[in-house]
Design an enzyme around this catalytic site. Structure first.
Site, mmCIF file in Angstrom:
data_model
loop_
_atom_site.group_PDB
_atom_site.id
_atom_site.type_symbol
_atom_site.label_atom_id
_atom_site.label_comp_id
_atom_site.label_asym_id
_atom_site.label_seq_id
_atom_site.Cartn_x
_atom_site.Cartn_y
_atom_site.Cartn_z
ATOM 1 N N TYR A 95 33.625 45.347 0.177
ATOM 2 C CA TYR A 95 34.250 44.872 1.412
ATOM 3 C C TYR A 95 34.210 45.885 2.562
ATOM 4 O O TYR A 95 33.981 45.492 3.719
ATOM 5 C CB TYR A 95 35.680 44.403 1.127
ATOM 6 C CG TYR A 95 35.714 43.014 0.541
ATOM 7 C CD1 TYR A 95 35.754 41.891 1.354
ATOM 8 C CD2 TYR A 95 35.660 42.819 -0.837
ATOM 9 C CE1 TYR A 95 35.750 40.612 0.825
ATOM 10 C CE2 TYR A 95 35.652 41.545 -1.389
ATOM 11 C CZ TYR A 95 35.702 40.443 -0.555
ATOM 12 O OH TYR A 95 35.683 39.179 -1.079
ATOM 13 N N GLU A 137 40.347 37.346 -5.718
ATOM 14 C CA GLU A 137 39.260 37.610 -6.656
ATOM 15 C C GLU A 137 39.705 38.484 -7.823
ATOM 16 O O GLU A 137 39.176 38.365 -8.931
ATOM 17 C CB GLU A 137 38.086 38.229 -5.904
ATOM 18 C CG GLU A 137 37.399 37.218 -4.988
ATOM 19 C CD GLU A 137 36.568 37.847 -3.885
ATOM 20 O OE1 GLU A 137 36.242 39.052 -3.989
ATOM 21 O OE2 GLU A 137 36.254 37.130 -2.905
#
Length: 393
Positions: A95, A137
């Site tokens: 990310y 997630e």
């Protein structure tokens, strides 16, 4: 929660994103892959070449900008994307890389218009959005049936219709009993391959066509030869992979599933609508429904090019014979048999409807159902590629 100042600045950039969103995401991918070519082993090269990934990311970014103060509104989309991220093994460490290059692309495309205030606001907004995905997630990784990609041996390979290969695979680790896995109809597995015609590892999602894993996991692959960009993995699986070969699979994923509260009820019919290889997840749903409650009314509709392309017909008929109330409709495009709004008008309302096929096909079905005032709560669908602009999304 992002600060009020950040919320205000991000909201003000929505018109700019609407105008330049795809250009920004195109630059983003170019720059990210230039610095991190290893990520080409994760992202779908075909979707990149066709522009699908760029458009999907632009849509997601725009939606996040519009709902930054209420990201829970986007939870269904976050869950769907999260399932795909978990299946592809995208981790928290990815990310910051995405954030760096997304902000860099905004600056590059907008130039002087991208002031420090705008970039700083988007940095804070991105961190907020990323934290939501990472949390969702993390739970998915925790719940996955196994970790990472593990080797499975192909024990059966059959062609159904003219362009779909049905695979049955078993883990190479004999101590791993897949017959005990709690599979959910509508899920997909992800195959990791190294095709001869690519410089990169390729990952693809394929739907399970059965939740009966007594013989192994069962998934189907349509050969895709529509243009030069397509078919990299599907042709590899069709032409190169044979019984006895090994495939690497990540654990089943996906949120396209039957409404559990309605399976045992008989007053709201189950409607399963598919085209082409879209039959695979709804076939698993049909199997699950007749096993759990064969009394529920079932309406089955399938469309394909012609009789030669008709996939899983024998299996579908065998399952429908186990149900007590069935309506079955078949449509062949080449015979000008169209699954369209005229047929949709024959459906009861309410009905619990599941749709799977090409993006164009699903758009048509969802728009038709909406025009007939079917509730969004009873319309479910599964896009095989990046989620774009489906009406129900």
């Amino acid at each position: 929660m992002a600060s009020p100042q950040t919320l205000a600045v991000v909201k003000q950039t929505v018109p700019v994103l609407e105008t330049h969103g795809t250009q920004i995401t195109t630059v983003f991918y170019q720059n990210m892959f230039a610095e991190h070519p290893e990520l080409l082993d994760i992202f779908n090269e075909t979707n990149q070449k066709l522009g699908h990934q760029q458009s999907a990311l632009a849509t997601t970014v725009l939606a996040a900008a519009k709902h930054l103060e209420q990201l829970e509104v986007l939870l269904p989309q976050v869950m769907q994307i999260g399932h795909k991220h978990r299946a592809l093994q995208i981790k928290p460490e990815h990310y910051p890389i995405v954030g760096k290059h997304l902000l860099g692309a905004i600056k590059e495309v907008l130039g002087d218009a991208a002031t420090d205030e705008i970039i700083n606001a988007w940095a804070e907004a991105y961190d907020e959005i990323a934290s939501v995905f990472i949390k969702v997630e993390a739970d998915m990784y925790q719940e996955a049936m196994w970790s990472g990609f593990i080797p499975f041996k192909v024990i059966k390979k059959e062609i159904t219709g003219s362009d779909i290969a049905a695979f049955t695979v078993q883990p190479e680790d004999n101590s791993f009993d897949v017959s005990r896995l709690p599979l959910t109809a509508g899920q997909y597995i992800t195959v990791k391959t190294d095709p001869e015609d690519s410089d990169h590892i390729a990952l693809r999602h394929y739907s399970l066509y059965s939740v009966d894993s007594s013989e192994g996991l069962k998934f189907a692959v349509r050969r895709d030869n529509k243009n030069e960009h397509r078919g990299l993995v599907s042709n590899h699986l069709h032409d190169k992979v044979k019984v006895g070969d090994t495939l690497l699979l990540s654990a089943p994923a996906g949120d396209f599933k039957l409404n559990q509260s309605l399976i045992e009820q008989n007053d709201i019919p189950l409607v399963l609508i598919s085209a082409g290889v879209g039959v695979t997840p709804v076939l698993a749903m049909l199997e699950a429904q007749v096993k759990a409650n064969p009394k529920r009314p079932i309406i089955w509709a399938y469309a394909c090019q012609n009789q030669d392309f008709h996939a899983f017909d024998g299996r579908v008929n065998a399952l429908l014979e186990q149900a007590e109330q069935v309506q079955k409709s078949t449509f062949y495009f080449e015979s000008n048999q169209l699954l369209n709004e005229e047929w949709l008008k024959t459906l009861p309302n309410p009905a619990d409807v599941y749709v799977c096929g090409s993006m164009i096909f699903m758009d048509s079905m969802i728009d038709g159902l909406a025009a007939l005032e079917h509730s969004n709560d009873y319309i479910h669908y599964e896009p095989f590629g990046p989620k774009m602009s489906l009406s129900a999304g």
